[in-house]
Design a protein around this motif. Sequence first.
Motif, PDB file in Angstrom:
ATOM      1  N   ALA A  41      47.094  35.613  41.658  1.00  0.00           N
ATOM      2  CA  ALA A  41      47.636  35.763  43.014  1.00  0.00           C
ATOM      3  C   ALA A  41      46.715  36.638  43.868  1.00  0.00           C
ATOM      4  O   ALA A  41      46.525  36.362  45.060  1.00  0.00           O
ATOM      5  CB  ALA A  41      49.043  36.352  42.957  1.00  0.00           C
ATOM      6  N   ALA A  42      46.145  37.674  43.276  1.00  0.00           N
ATOM      7  CA  ALA A  42      45.219  38.542  44.025  1.00  0.00           C
ATOM      8  C   ALA A  42      43.978  37.768  44.459  1.00  0.00           C
ATOM      9  O   ALA A  42      43.481  37.951  45.581  1.00  0.00           O
ATOM     10  CB  ALA A  42      44.834  39.752  43.171  1.00  0.00           C
ATOM     11  N   ILE A  43      43.481  36.907  43.596  1.00  0.00           N
ATOM     12  CA  ILE A  43      42.318  36.093  43.958  1.00  0.00           C
ATOM     13  C   ILE A  43      42.698  35.098  45.050  1.00  0.00           C
ATOM     14  O   ILE A  43      41.969  34.920  46.018  1.00  0.00           O
ATOM     15  CB  ILE A  43      41.743  35.383  42.712  1.00  0.00           C
ATOM     16  N   ARG A  44      43.870  34.457  44.904  1.00  0.00           N
ATOM     17  CA  ARG A  44      44.331  33.508  45.923  1.00  0.00           C
ATOM     18  C   ARG A  44      44.478  34.186  47.290  1.00  0.00           C
ATOM     19  O   ARG A  44      44.193  33.578  48.312  1.00  0.00           O
ATOM     20  CB  ARG A  44      45.688  32.911  45.553  1.00  0.00           C
ATOM     21  N   ALA A  45      44.956  35.430  47.287  1.00  0.00           N
ATOM     22  CA  ALA A  45      45.174  36.152  48.537  1.00  0.00           C
ATOM     23  C   ALA A  45      43.880  36.746  49.096  1.00  0.00           C
ATOM     24  O   ALA A  45      43.877  37.304  50.185  1.00  0.00           O
ATOM     25  CB  ALA A  45      46.211  37.256  48.332  1.00  0.00           C
ATOM     26  N   GLY A  46      42.792  36.659  48.332  1.00  0.00           N
ATOM     27  CA  GLY A  46      41.514  37.196  48.789  1.00  0.00           C
ATOM     28  C   GLY A  46      41.334  38.679  48.539  1.00  0.00           C
ATOM     29  O   GLY A  46      40.395  39.293  49.041  1.00  0.00           O
ATOM     30  N   PHE A  47      42.229  39.269  47.740  1.00  0.00           N
ATOM     31  CA  PHE A  47      42.136  40.709  47.479  1.00  0.00           C
ATOM     32  C   PHE A  47      40.834  41.069  46.792  1.00  0.00           C
ATOM     33  O   PHE A  47      40.226  42.078  47.114  1.00  0.00           O
ATOM     34  CB  PHE A  47      43.322  41.165  46.622  1.00  0.00           C
ATOM     35  N   GLN A  48      40.392  40.224  45.840  1.00  0.00           N
ATOM     36  CA  GLN A  48      39.183  40.553  45.093  1.00  0.00           C
ATOM     37  C   GLN A  48      37.963  40.551  46.004  1.00  0.00           C
ATOM     38  O   GLN A  48      36.994  41.254  45.759  1.00  0.00           O
ATOM     39  CB  GLN A  48      39.000  39.648  43.878  1.00  0.00           C
ATOM     40  N   ALA A  49      37.996  39.786  47.083  1.00  0.00           N
ATOM     41  CA  ALA A  49      36.855  39.749  48.003  1.00  0.00           C
ATOM     42  C   ALA A  49      36.846  40.970  48.914  1.00  0.00           C
ATOM     43  O   ALA A  49      35.791  41.518  49.220  1.00  0.00           O
ATOM     44  CB  ALA A  49      36.897  38.467  48.839  1.00  0.00           C
ATOM     45  N   SER A  50      38.033  41.417  49.341  1.00  0.00           N
ATOM     46  CA  SER A  50      38.093  42.557  50.262  1.00  0.00           C
ATOM     47  C   SER A  50      38.087  43.904  49.545  1.00  0.00           C
ATOM     48  O   SER A  50      37.778  44.919  50.150  1.00  0.00           O
ATOM     49  CB  SER A  50      39.331  42.449  51.155  1.00  0.00           C
ATOM     50  N   HIS A  51      38.440  43.914  48.273  1.00  0.00           N
ATOM     51  CA  HIS A  51      38.470  45.155  47.482  1.00  0.00           C
ATOM     52  C   HIS A  51      37.783  44.914  46.136  1.00  0.00           C
ATOM     53  O   HIS A  51      38.393  45.064  45.084  1.00  0.00           O
ATOM     54  CB  HIS A  51      39.910  45.603  47.254  1.00  0.00           C
ATOM     55  N   VAL A  52      36.529  44.558  46.196  1.00  0.00           N
ATOM     56  CA  VAL A  52      35.800  44.145  44.988  1.00  0.00           C
ATOM     57  C   VAL A  52      35.830  45.215  43.909  1.00  0.00           C
ATOM     58  O   VAL A  52      36.162  44.936  42.754  1.00  0.00           O
ATOM     59  CB  VAL A  52      34.341  43.754  45.326  1.00  0.00           C
ATOM     60  N   ASP A  53      35.471  46.449  44.261  1.00  0.00           N
ATOM     61  CA  ASP A  53      35.398  47.506  43.247  1.00  0.00           C
ATOM     62  C   ASP A  53      36.744  47.745  42.576  1.00  0.00           C
ATOM     63  O   ASP A  53      36.822  47.844  41.343  1.00  0.00           O
ATOM     64  CB  ASP A  53      34.894  48.814  43.864  1.00  0.00           C
ATOM     65  N   GLU A  54      37.804  47.835  43.355  1.00  0.00           N
ATOM     66  CA  GLU A  54      39.131  48.075  42.790  1.00  0.00           C
ATOM     67  C   GLU A  54      39.553  46.917  41.878  1.00  0.00           C
ATOM     68  O   GLU A  54      40.083  47.129  40.788  1.00  0.00           O
ATOM     69  CB  GLU A  54      40.183  48.263  43.887  1.00  0.00           C
ATOM     70  N   PHE A  55      39.305  45.690  42.340  1.00  0.00           N
ATOM     71  CA  PHE A  55      39.684  44.522  41.550  1.00  0.00           C
ATOM     72  C   PHE A  55      38.910  44.473  40.237  1.00  0.00           C
ATOM     73  O   PHE A  55      39.499  44.278  39.171  1.00  0.00           O
ATOM     74  CB  PHE A  55      39.450  43.235  42.350  1.00  0.00           C
ATOM     75  N   VAL A  56      37.605  44.665  40.318  1.00  0.00           N
ATOM     76  CA  VAL A  56      36.766  44.573  39.118  1.00  0.00           C
ATOM     77  C   VAL A  56      37.156  45.648  38.105  1.00  0.00           C
ATOM     78  O   VAL A  56      37.305  45.358  36.911  1.00  0.00           O
ATOM     79  CB  VAL A  56      35.267  44.674  39.489  1.00  0.00           C
TER      80      VAL A  56
END
Length: 188
Positions: A41-56
């Motif tokens: 869901a985070a990837i679908r919502a684009g969270f990983q793109a806007s918060h790369v460091d936190e997501f990774v």
Amino acid sequence: VMLVTFVAVNLYAQLARRFSGRTLAVWAYASFVLTVLGFWAAIRAGFQASHVDEFVWTFYIWVSLFSAFAVALFWSVAHDIFTPEEGSKYYGLIGAAGILCGFLGGLVTSMFVEKIGLGNLFLVAAALLVPCVAIASFLGARAPAVGTAKLKPASEISALALFRESRYLTAIFAFVFLYQAVSIMVDQ
């Protein structure tokens, strides 16, 4: 990773004093499914793109916890189900199958990532984990508790005492510690 793992293991130990290992396995595998779906869901919502460091970093820590807990839960349930005689017959075969499937899983993942996309691999992972929840639930409801042992209260047992009394346990700890240290250095 070490701090989060320390907290997770202590939380698990507290829960293990209150609930059976099989109940915990069902809950843990269900939470794995939910967190994998959360990453999707985070990837679908684009969270990983806007918060790369936190997501990774969140995903990296989660994978570390998942890899440790999934294996430990499996062997815990296996210990509850198999007698020592059955264990000596089946554990080697189960371990070899796990290693082979780990290798094949990497190959299959590399083939699928290009075809279905990285984000959708999370859906595949969730779909593969759902049977684990069902199997743990099935085993918890139907299998006899062969190896189940009551845990002593925290006041009667300490981790340090266990390590002082068992060279085998100390060797396992040293091996896992060195393995994790090397894995982290290689990942950097």
